[in-house]
Design a protein around this motif. Structure first.
Motif, PDB file in Angstrom:
ATOM      1  N   ARG A 149     -12.802   3.245 -10.062  1.00 59.91           N
ATOM      2  CA  ARG A 149     -11.904   3.788  -9.070  1.00 59.91           C
ATOM      3  C   ARG A 149     -11.266   4.940  -9.774  1.00 59.91           C
ATOM      4  NH1 ARG A 149     -10.928   0.936  -4.609  1.00 59.91           N
ATOM      5  NH2 ARG A 149     -11.648  -1.150  -4.717  1.00 59.91           N
ATOM      6  N   ASP A 166      -6.506   5.959  -6.956  1.00 62.57           N
ATOM      7  CA  ASP A 166      -6.510   4.609  -6.078  1.00 62.57           C
ATOM      8  C   ASP A 166      -6.624   3.392  -6.996  1.00 62.57           C
ATOM      9  OD1 ASP A 166      -7.475   6.477  -4.215  1.00 62.57           O
ATOM     10  OD2 ASP A 166      -9.688   6.543  -4.891  1.00 62.57           O
ATOM     11  N   THR A 174       0.937  -1.373   0.006  1.00 63.11           N
ATOM     12  CA  THR A 174      -0.054  -0.150   0.104  1.00 63.11           C
ATOM     13  C   THR A 174       0.906   1.204  -0.173  1.00 63.11           C
ATOM     14  OG1 THR A 174      -1.927  -1.152   1.128  1.00 63.11           O
ATOM     15  CG2 THR A 174      -1.884   1.275   1.180  1.00 63.11           C
ATOM     16  N   ARG A 233      -4.380   0.209  -5.797  1.00 63.45           N
ATOM     17  CA  ARG A 233      -5.060  -1.363  -5.461  1.00 63.45           C
ATOM     18  C   ARG A 233      -3.870  -2.218  -6.441  1.00 63.45           C
ATOM     19  NH1 ARG A 233      -7.115  -4.544  -2.072  1.00 63.45           N
ATOM     20  NH2 ARG A 233      -8.515  -6.222  -3.234  1.00 63.45           N
ATOM     21  N   ARG A 253       0.944   4.303  -2.807  1.00 70.07           N
ATOM     22  CA  ARG A 253       0.744   5.608  -2.535  1.00 70.07           C
ATOM     23  C   ARG A 253       1.769   6.386  -2.932  1.00 70.07           C
ATOM     24  NH1 ARG A 253      -2.094   4.575   3.265  1.00 70.07           N
ATOM     25  NH2 ARG A 253      -4.182   4.072   2.392  1.00 70.07           N
ATOM     26  N   VAL A 302     -16.785   1.146  -3.869  1.00 69.63           N
ATOM     27  CA  VAL A 302     -16.687   2.412  -4.820  1.00 69.63           C
ATOM     28  C   VAL A 302     -18.093   2.714  -5.227  1.00 69.63           C
ATOM     29  CG1 VAL A 302     -14.398   1.893  -5.778  1.00 69.63           C
ATOM     30  CG2 VAL A 302     -16.198   1.053  -6.879  1.00 69.63           C
ATOM     31  N   GLU A 344      -9.328  -2.008 -12.326  1.00 71.53           N
ATOM     32  CA  GLU A 344      -9.580  -1.235 -11.260  1.00 71.53           C
ATOM     33  C   GLU A 344     -10.366   0.135 -11.940  1.00 71.53           C
ATOM     34  OE1 GLU A 344      -9.572  -2.130  -8.174  1.00 71.53           O
ATOM     35  OE2 GLU A 344      -8.781  -4.000  -8.543  1.00 71.53           O
ATOM     36  N   GLU A 395     -12.015  -1.555  -1.154  1.00 72.09           N
ATOM     37  CA  GLU A 395     -12.979  -0.832  -0.532  1.00 72.09           C
ATOM     38  C   GLU A 395     -14.158  -0.545  -1.752  1.00 72.09           C
ATOM     39  OE1 GLU A 395     -11.065   2.908   0.779  1.00 72.09           O
ATOM     40  OE2 GLU A 395      -9.652   1.915   2.029  1.00 72.09           O
TER      41      GLU A 395
END
Length: 737
Positions: free
Chosen positions: A260, A264, A3, A268, A7, A724, A255, A722
């Motif tokens: 997304r 994001d 993660t 992912r 980021r 969406v 994604e 998560e």
């Protein structure tokens, strides 16, 4: 961890790409220096008895002649005045050359061993002061105009094989990449559905190639590295780049399609596909790292190259590629082919249907596949093993021409001699007695020693002692045999000589080509159980950390062993039995032991690469609550197209080496390509779903202590996605193409 990487890549894409570009420029500048540092040999165990014998010969007897100049009479005999007069002058010119430390010619000695049985050929045996490839090439080039209307001059021997092999590898590499890269680029465009996405694997491949060249240049400055590692670097770099880019870009598109935002989607993608790449990369790296167990620097070189390729491709794919995807965003689909209505879906209907069928009737589907693989593996039972000689080169090369002539017309060729060295003080009587004993051994034509030549235990007549074969502190015996150095008879004779007692108080050492083969096979065979054990253990640990199951690693090892056995069996039929020798243009020979070991490790590593790809997605479905059959079908439908496409692309790259002129590299290319195709179709497409279906819920089982251990130290799957918002259709910017 993943993660945080995602980021970071999404937050600082330009900085990452600038650093990557600067690194690529530096790697390119350093990488091009590697070619002058690589060596064309490395097939012998430096710690073996045969290597010690070679050291004795080099230090005490001035070394062996390792360059052969062959004079071929245009007509008549080499004893005819039209040939012998200019040839004698040529022999004197070579002997007086500053680059030559020793030269012995037929016209200077009239030794029968230097003249062919039909009188058409004669030899000048040469020892150069500098035995490097560059010095050898410079010396032979200086005699390019030595041929006359009466004879032609060609060079052969171990030194010339190094020159011709290096040149052939360079030509083969250019030809293979010239064939593979355009085909791969075209297939990538079809696979990705857009020109922009199709260029991403090539960018990763370029970074990986130059980065690995730079690493090899540094390593070659400190230790010996084989020139053949260049072939692995280029083939594996492009292969892994295709694998990893397909996985990352497909997940990124998936994604985006789920609604997304670009940052994001990048995060992912790294959480899921990035984690899979790291695990798959580690399995390939571990499979190659075990090659360092072997003492032959030919094999160790491939470990250096392979580990470098894997680490650089892995880091580039997990850090640099996400940064590039962040900047591209929806433009990753730019340059779409006009006749393709939409971007290829992440889910493959074909592989979903295959998985559904196989999981519905697992036993019925498994039986024919296993039967085919077992039949393919059966030729292993008659496999033979050897080490490379000039016959791995095309028949058109100088080295091969000389080698074929020596085998056909020089029955007393001393290059086939088994070299025996007896260190220590030995009396003339002991020398004569030991030489006589050796001459009585089966398949021995004669033995040359400082006490004279011996045949069947006695001297054939008055023979003057050869002082060059004896010193006060060491004796050398040349055991002449008509057996091919790589034949089973020659290898048996080496062992017989080693079992024969030497002069009292000293221990004979046995060397020569046949002994090198025996020692190389022993060096690999004695360490093979350790290598297999290390691969099995490391694979078990990595897959356990990846899945938390103890049955998944066992299943993967069994299936991979089955596929690899079938591949090696087919290689026996092709390269040992010569099934395609006419079409591919090689001479059937016993399989090269070192290259076979390399093929095993490369194919095993890549098969585990695909294992992790498929297993990752199945595990993801399992963790989301799907039942076992649904998880398998969903996992294969999402990864089947990626694995099969990647397999075709990387197989094209490896198959291209089949167009080359070095037969053991042909074997490596065809073997690796075949192993990949078998794995991506029969293993991943059929046997993996069968195994998962038959295991059922037990597929994820581990005893409580190991389950606790995995919970503590295992790298679990990425957190569930998560939710969406319901995606609205987003249109990428208008692009041309």
């Amino acid at each position: 961890m993943f993660t945080a990487i995602g980021r970071f890549a999404a937050a600082r894409p330009r900085a990452i790409l600038v650093v990557a570009l600067l690194g690529l420029i530096a790697a390119g500048a350093l990488g091009f220096t590697v070619f002058g540092k690589l060596k064309p040999d490395g097939f012998a165990d430096p710690n073996a008895e045969s290597s010690r014998v070679q050291t004795f010969i080099d230090d005490e007897f001035g070394g062996q002649t390792d360059l052969v100049a062959m004079v071929s009479a245009t007509s008549g005999s080499v004893d005819d005045a039209a040939v012998s007069t200019p040839a004698s002058e040529l022999a004197r010119r070579i002997a007086d050359d500053p680059a030559v430390s020793d030269a012995v010619s037929y016209w200077g000695t009239r030794a029968p061993a230097l003249r062919s049985d039909d009188g058409r050929y004669a030899l000048i045996a040469i020892k150069l002061t500098d035995d490097s490839v560059d010095a050898t090439e410079e010396f032979t080039d200086s005699y390019a105009d030595a041929s006359t209307s009466a004879f032609t001059l060609t060079f052969g021997g171990p030194r010339m094989m190094s020159v011709d092999a290096g040149a052939q590898v360079g030509k083969d590499l250019a030809l293979a990449e010239g064939i593979a890269v355009p085909i791969i680029l075209i297939l990538l465009v079809f696979a990705f559905g857009s020109i922009v996405a199709a260029t991403l694997p090539l960018l990763i491949g370029a970074v990986t190639v130059f980065g690995t060249f730079a690493a090899l240049s540094g390593i070659a400055s400190a230790t010996d590295v084989s020139i053949y590692s260049i072939n692995l670097t280029t083939a594996l770099s492009l292969g892994l780049a295709v694998d990893y880019a397909l996985l990352m870009v497909s997940r990124f598109r998936e994604e985006l399609a789920a609604g997304r935002e670009v940052p994001d989607a990048v995060v992912r993608t790294v959480q899921t596909a990035g984690r899979t790449i790291v695990f798959s990369g580690l399995t390939v790296a571990v499979a190659l790292a075990v090659l360092t167990v072997f003492p032959l620097f030919f094999l160790r070189s491939f470990a250096y190259a392979g580990i470098g390729v894997v680490l650089i491709a892995m880091i580039t794919s997990v850090v640099v590629l996400p940064a590039l995807l962040k900047l591209l965003g929806y433009r990753v689909n730019a340059g779409k082919l006009r006749w393709m209505k939409k971007t290829p879906s992440a889910v493959s209907p074909f592989w979903r249907k295959v998985a559904s069928t196989v999981t519905k009737r697992p036993v019925l589907c498994a039986i024919p596949v296993i039967a085919v693989l077992l039949v393919g593996a059966s030729p292993i039972l008659k496999s033979q093993f050897g080490t490379p000689d000039d016959r791995v080169l095309p028949a058109s090369t100088q080295t091969r021409t000389v080698g074929d002539t020596l085998r056909a017309h020089f029955p007393d060729d001393n290059s086939k001699a088994i070299q025996v060295v007896v260190p220590g003080s030995v009396s003339p009587e002991q020398v004569a007695r030991y030489a006589g004993e050796l001459s009585r051994l089966p398949d021995v034509a004669r033995v040359e020693s400082s006490a004279g030549a011996f045949v069947d235990g006695a001297t054939p007549g008055p023979t003057p002692p050869d002082a060059a074969l004896g010193k006060a502190n060491i004796q050398r015996f040349q055991v002449i045999t008509e057996n091919e150095p790589r034949s089973a008879e020659a290898q048996d004779l080496v062992q017989t000589i080693r079992d024969t007692a030497g002069p009292t108080g000293v221990e004979p050492q046995v060397g020569g080509s046949a002994a090198v083969l025996v020692d190389s096979k022993n060096a690999i065979g004695s360490r093979l159980p350790l290598v297999i054990g290390l691969i099995a253990l490391s694979t078990f640990i990595l897959l356990f950390l990846f899945t938390g199951s103890v049955l998944q690693p066992i299943r993967a090892l069994v299936f991979n062993a089955l596929g690899l056995s079938a591949t090696i069996g087919v290689m026996v039929l092709i390269f040992q039995e010569g099934w395609l020798s006419g079409f591919l243009g090689f001479t059937p020979l016993p399989l090269d032991t070192s290259m076979l070991m390399l093929l095993f490790c490369i194919a095993f590593g890549l098969s585990m690469d695909y294992e992790v790809f498929v297993l990752s997605r199945i595990k993801e479905g399992h963790d989301l609550g799907l039942d076992q059959r649904a998880a398998v079908v969903d996992g294969l439908s999402h990864t089947g197209r990626i694995v099969s496409t990647a397999a075709v692309l990387i197989a094209v790259n490896f198959f291209a080496f089949g167009t080359g002129g070095v037969s053991f590299l042909q074997m490596f290319g065809l073997g690796a390509g075949l192993a990949i195709m078998i794995d991506a179709t029969l293993i991943r497409g059929v046997l993996v779903p069968v195994g998962m279906r038959l295991l059922g819920r037990a597929a994820w089982w581990a005893p409580p202590p190991l389950r606790w251990l995995h919970d503590k130290i295992g790298l679990s799957e990425a957190a569930p996605p998560e939710p969406v918002e319901t995606p609205v259709e987003r249109k990428p910017p208008v692009t041309v193409g």
